[in-house]
Motif scaffolding. Sequence first.
Motif, mmCIF file in Angstrom:
data_model
loop_
_atom_site.group_PDB
_atom_site.id
_atom_site.type_symbol
_atom_site.label_atom_id
_atom_site.label_comp_id
_atom_site.label_asym_id
_atom_site.label_seq_id
_atom_site.Cartn_x
_atom_site.Cartn_y
_atom_site.Cartn_z
ATOM 1 N N TYR A 93 0.832 -1.207 0.000
ATOM 2 C CA TYR A 93 0.000 0.000 0.000
ATOM 3 C C TYR A 93 0.863 1.251 0.000
ATOM 4 O O TYR A 93 2.042 1.224 0.377
ATOM 5 C CB TYR A 93 -0.956 0.015 1.189
ATOM 6 N N THR A 94 0.255 2.343 -0.413
ATOM 7 C CA THR A 94 0.952 3.623 -0.466
ATOM 8 C C THR A 94 1.014 4.269 0.911
ATOM 9 O O THR A 94 0.221 3.984 1.798
ATOM 10 C CB THR A 94 0.247 4.587 -1.425
ATOM 11 N N GLY A 95 1.963 5.171 1.042
ATOM 12 C CA GLY A 95 2.055 5.956 2.264
ATOM 13 C C GLY A 95 2.777 5.252 3.388
ATOM 14 O O GLY A 95 3.350 4.174 3.223
ATOM 15 N N SER A 96 2.725 5.875 4.546
ATOM 16 C CA SER A 96 3.451 5.384 5.706
ATOM 17 C C SER A 96 2.826 4.135 6.298
ATOM 18 O O SER A 96 1.629 3.869 6.129
ATOM 19 C CB SER A 96 3.528 6.484 6.770
ATOM 20 N N GLY A 97 3.653 3.383 7.020
ATOM 21 C CA GLY A 97 3.211 2.147 7.635
ATOM 22 C C GLY A 97 2.444 2.367 8.923
ATOM 23 O O GLY A 97 2.253 3.501 9.379
ATOM 24 N N THR A 98 2.029 1.272 9.513
ATOM 25 C CA THR A 98 1.183 1.319 10.711
ATOM 26 C C THR A 98 1.830 2.101 11.850
ATOM 27 O O THR A 98 1.196 2.952 12.486
ATOM 28 C CB THR A 98 0.867 -0.112 11.181
ATOM 29 N N GLU A 99 3.086 1.815 12.144
ATOM 30 C CA GLU A 99 3.751 2.460 13.272
ATOM 31 C C GLU A 99 3.856 3.966 13.080
ATOM 32 O O GLU A 99 3.522 4.744 13.980
ATOM 33 C CB GLU A 99 5.149 1.857 13.488
ATOM 34 N N ALA A 100 4.305 4.382 11.896
ATOM 35 C CA ALA A 100 4.444 5.810 11.626
ATOM 36 C C ALA A 100 3.087 6.508 11.653
ATOM 37 O O ALA A 100 2.965 7.644 12.131
ATOM 38 C CB ALA A 100 5.120 6.031 10.277
ATOM 39 N N MET A 101 2.066 5.833 11.141
ATOM 40 C CA MET A 101 0.733 6.428 11.119
ATOM 41 C C MET A 101 0.206 6.646 12.533
ATOM 42 O O MET A 101 -0.398 7.681 12.842
ATOM 43 C CB MET A 101 -0.225 5.540 10.322
ATOM 44 N N PHE A 102 0.452 5.679 13.409
ATOM 45 C CA PHE A 102 -0.007 5.808 14.795
ATOM 46 C C PHE A 102 0.743 6.935 15.507
ATOM 47 O O PHE A 102 0.141 7.781 16.170
ATOM 48 C CB PHE A 102 0.192 4.493 15.556
ATOM 49 N N ILE A 103 2.067 6.943 15.364
ATOM 50 C CA ILE A 103 2.885 7.936 16.058
ATOM 51 C C ILE A 103 2.524 9.349 15.637
ATOM 52 O O ILE A 103 2.398 10.255 16.471
ATOM 53 C CB ILE A 103 4.378 7.670 15.806
ATOM 54 N N THR A 104 2.336 9.569 14.348
ATOM 55 C CA THR A 104 2.053 10.924 13.861
ATOM 56 C C THR A 104 0.614 11.348 14.100
ATOM 57 O O THR A 104 0.333 12.549 14.211
ATOM 58 C CB THR A 104 2.373 11.047 12.361
ATOM 59 N N SER A 105 -0.301 10.392 14.184
ATOM 60 C CA SER A 105 -1.701 10.766 14.407
ATOM 61 C C SER A 105 -1.956 11.141 15.862
ATOM 62 O O SER A 105 -2.843 11.946 16.152
ATOM 63 C CB SER A 105 -2.650 9.646 13.974
ATOM 64 N N ASN A 106 -1.171 10.593 16.784
ATOM 65 C CA ASN A 106 -1.256 10.997 18.186
ATOM 66 C C ASN A 106 -0.215 12.085 18.417
ATOM 67 O O ASN A 106 0.978 11.820 18.494
ATOM 68 C CB ASN A 106 -1.001 9.795 19.100
ATOM 69 N N LYS A 107 -0.664 13.329 18.501
ATOM 70 C CA LYS A 107 0.261 14.456 18.554
ATOM 71 C C LYS A 107 1.176 14.397 19.774
ATOM 72 O O LYS A 107 2.331 14.841 19.707
ATOM 73 C CB LYS A 107 -0.519 15.763 18.537
ATOM 74 N N LEU A 108 0.686 13.860 20.890
ATOM 75 C CA LEU A 108 1.515 13.785 22.087
ATOM 76 C C LEU A 108 2.628 12.761 21.930
ATOM 77 O O LEU A 108 3.779 12.998 22.326
ATOM 78 C CB LEU A 108 0.654 13.438 23.312
ATOM 79 N N VAL A 109 2.304 11.610 21.348
ATOM 80 C CA VAL A 109 3.330 10.598 21.091
ATOM 81 C C VAL A 109 4.353 11.151 20.100
ATOM 82 O O VAL A 109 5.568 10.966 20.264
ATOM 83 C CB VAL A 109 2.701 9.301 20.546
ATOM 84 N N GLY A 110 3.856 11.839 19.082
ATOM 85 C CA GLY A 110 4.755 12.447 18.106
ATOM 86 C C GLY A 110 5.729 13.413 18.757
ATOM 87 O O GLY A 110 6.924 13.440 18.436
#
Length: 326
Positions: A93-110
Amino acid sequence: MKKKIGILFPHIHENATEDEKDVLVQVKAISKAIRKLGFNPVPVNFDLNMEAVAIALRKLKPAFVFNLVEAVNGCGSLIHLAPSLLDHLRIPYTGSGTEAMFITSNKLVGKVFLEANGIATPKAYTLSSLKKEVPAKGEYIVKSVWEHASIGMSQESVFKAKRASEIISRLEKAEKRMKGECFCEEYIDGREFNAAILGGSDGPEVLPPAEILFVNYPSGKPKIVDYRAKWAPDSFEYLNTDRYYDFGPEDKMIIKSIEATAIKCWNLLALKGYARVDFRVDESGKPWVLEINANPCLSPDGGFAVASALVGLDFSMIVKRIIDDI
């Protein structure tokens, strides 16, 4: 026979908001580009009935999936479920993987990742952390932890506080209103920029950074890209925020720093395909990363497409570059 490509996007209900309906514009544009590239695009709805989604994808047998899932059932906190399911099904699939998607979608974790790697980001506070920390007197902005696209953000999100109790009160009200976890961060009263990054077979490329100009904003009105500035076409905020790309020599070091930081964010989080990093630049010229969006809007009239056009890339070329980075 042309290879089938799944265009995965969230189910859009009849009462969807403008930010939710925008994905339909992206599906149409990307499907057109994929046909131009010689593939057969097939739209596939994604929702919480993941068994049904899995059955549909197995039946389709796509060569790969173009992932456009930005939220699930209107919840940004579930965005990582789409790449996670595709990983499980072993479908590229296109775009970032599961881990990167989770980290960036949670602004505090990011922010934790950014701070740990020496990347400047405004100090954040939550209801939990305010039980242990005493924030300095100053100006703050309230944001949703999970939601992007300026969801829940308004002019009232920026406020001044002298003590922790004032911040706590703001956060409690915001969480009731937005029905989700919120945080506040130190407000950087300065210029706003964003840098789009496009992947490809030759590696990531930072597209020309854009500055958001807040035209005709009266004194005292917070210069932020709130929900109205993004999604309410008849509003003052929407009509008076412009993108600007033509920088003079006096901004050379700022642009250079923004570009370098954007690439550092890309490499740090192992982003793929495309992304956008949002910045504020303080009065000293120091860029601060506000957030990283691992799947920014790909509408033909959006900022990503505009920045790409400045380096000679039409929409089909953007899509091809994203596909090449699978």
